[in-house]
Motif scaffolding. Structure first.
Motif, mmCIF file in Angstrom:
data_model
loop_
_atom_site.group_PDB
_atom_site.id
_atom_site.type_symbol
_atom_site.label_atom_id
_atom_site.label_comp_id
_atom_site.label_asym_id
_atom_site.label_seq_id
_atom_site.Cartn_x
_atom_site.Cartn_y
_atom_site.Cartn_z
ATOM 1 N N ALA A 197 0.934 -1.177 -0.018
ATOM 2 C CA ALA A 197 -0.144 0.106 0.089
ATOM 3 C C ALA A 197 0.720 1.269 -0.029
ATOM 4 C CB ALA A 197 -0.819 0.079 0.999
ATOM 5 N N VAL A 198 0.354 2.204 -0.754
ATOM 6 C CA VAL A 198 1.182 3.632 -0.729
ATOM 7 C C VAL A 198 -0.110 4.588 -0.178
ATOM 8 C CG1 VAL A 198 1.952 5.484 -2.107
ATOM 9 C CG2 VAL A 198 2.649 3.164 -2.543
ATOM 10 N N LEU A 199 0.285 5.482 0.883
ATOM 11 C CA LEU A 199 -0.747 6.244 1.490
ATOM 12 C C LEU A 199 -0.010 7.487 1.806
ATOM 13 C CD1 LEU A 199 0.080 5.859 4.454
ATOM 14 C CD2 LEU A 199 -1.505 3.970 4.019
ATOM 15 N N GLY A 200 -1.092 8.364 2.063
ATOM 16 C CA GLY A 200 -0.421 9.715 2.491
ATOM 17 C C GLY A 200 -1.233 11.094 2.039
ATOM 18 N N ASP A 201 -0.951 12.198 2.245
ATOM 19 C CA ASP A 201 -1.321 13.492 1.833
ATOM 20 C C ASP A 201 -0.582 13.576 0.491
ATOM 21 O OD1 ASP A 201 -2.136 16.129 1.318
ATOM 22 O OD2 ASP A 201 -1.372 16.740 3.035
ATOM 23 N N MET A 202 -1.368 13.226 -0.814
ATOM 24 C CA MET A 202 -0.834 13.511 -1.838
ATOM 25 C C MET A 202 -1.050 14.930 -2.541
ATOM 26 S SD MET A 202 0.379 10.800 -2.084
ATOM 27 C CE MET A 202 0.351 9.137 -1.327
#
Length: 317
Positions: A197-202
């Motif tokens: 998974a890749v996540l965050g504030d893009m």
């Protein structure tokens, strides 16, 4: 298990130029954040805007049970960085901010100065789950909120605004490319069998070009006719879970009165098949209650909680 991401908004102890002005405001902010995390009850939570590691320690100290913390060693000029809170032990597998090979430096301001690294590091960890190892990267890409020379938040004229908007876009695109390279390393061409998974504030929405860079090979997005049709791209592809979020909750921030989904969770082929639910805010909540933010982030200094909503997915068998 519940996997989430949340921008904690300027998590500093009082006394910092960016943190709450006094202890009372600080404790109110921590209590608000802790209440959300407790109700969300994530197994793994990616966090952004940790200004001081000690402030994150203070927050963790308000949570029940044992938590493991991992933080990037690559903060930006204000000291903010990304990290993870986890119910189980985490192994750091990558902590980087360097642009990948062949990606040239990009212009960052009117002086012509160039940068060849992301403003904030990308942190990737591995955790053990009932389904095997899960590898997750957390990121905080270049903001759309613009800063001009002299730490101004408002331009002298429209020409300056347009130029600095372009510089921010250059950086965000380069950072998205860097994050995509890290995702490729985590997938290792085996997304059909690896949980990644890749996540965050893009800092941009689902259809933005910078967000689309993260997906990898085009096609097969959730809700399209190609979703259930296996192809060679599945091994390298990531799926943004945004279409699985109820339409009325499909935003994580309110910018000048406009709802926008700028916080994202993207998952590999093996993982997307196990997503049983996705949302923003807290599971079971209705309309999100978020403050509307403007061009000057200083207006939010010392406010409780965060100007972002958590984004989460629930994973089953």
């Amino acid at each position: 298990m519940l996997l989430g991401t949340w921008n904690l908004e300027n998590l500093y102890r009082p006394g910092s130029p960016f943190g709450p002005k006094d202890k009372a405001a600080y404790e109110t902010k921590l209590a608000s954040l802790a209440a959300v995390i407790t109700e969300l009850d994530p197994a793994l939570l990616g966090v952004q805007e940790v200004g001081e590691p000690e402030a994150l320690d203070d927050l963790v100290g308000m949570l029940d049970g044992d938590w493991h913390v991992a933080l990037s060693g690559h903060p930006d000029g204000r000291g903010i960085r990304v990290g993870f809170l986890s119910r189980t032990a985490v192994e750091v597998v990558a902590d980087t901010n360097a642009f990948p090979a062949k990606l040239r430096p990009v212009q960052e301001d009117d002086s012509g100065a160039q940068v060849s690294a992301a403003g904030r590091g990308f942190l990737a960890v591995e955790v053990a789950t009932d389904f095997g190892p899960l590898r997750v990267a957390v990121a905080h890409l270049k903001s759309k909120l613009l800063t001009y020379p002299g730490n101004r938040f408002f331009p002298h004229d429209e020409g300056e605004r347009a130029r600095y908007g372009a510089y921010a876009l250059y950086r965000r695109a380069a950072e998205a490319t860097t994050l995509r390279a890290l995702a490729g390393d985590l997938l290792a061409g085996d997304g059909r069998e690896r949980d990644v998974a890749v996540l965050g504030d893009m800092n941009d929405e689902v259809q933005a070009a910078t967000t689309q860079i993260l997906l990898g090979p085009p096609g097969s997005e959730i809700g399209t006719p190609g979703y259930d049709r296996p192809d060679q791209g599945d091994a390298e592809r990531l799926w943004d879970v945004a279409p699985l979020i109820p339409a009325e909750q499909r935003y994580s921030r309110v910018n000048s009165g406009r709802r926008e989904l700028i916080d994202h969770i993207l998952v590999s082929h093996r993982l997307v098949r196990r997503v049983s639910a996705a949302g923003t805010g807290l599971p079971g909540d209705g309309t999100l209650r978020l403050p509307s933010v403007g061009p000057d982030p200083a207006d939010r200094r010392g406010k409780p909680g965060s100007d972002h909503a958590p984004v989460w997915v629930r994973l089953g068998q």
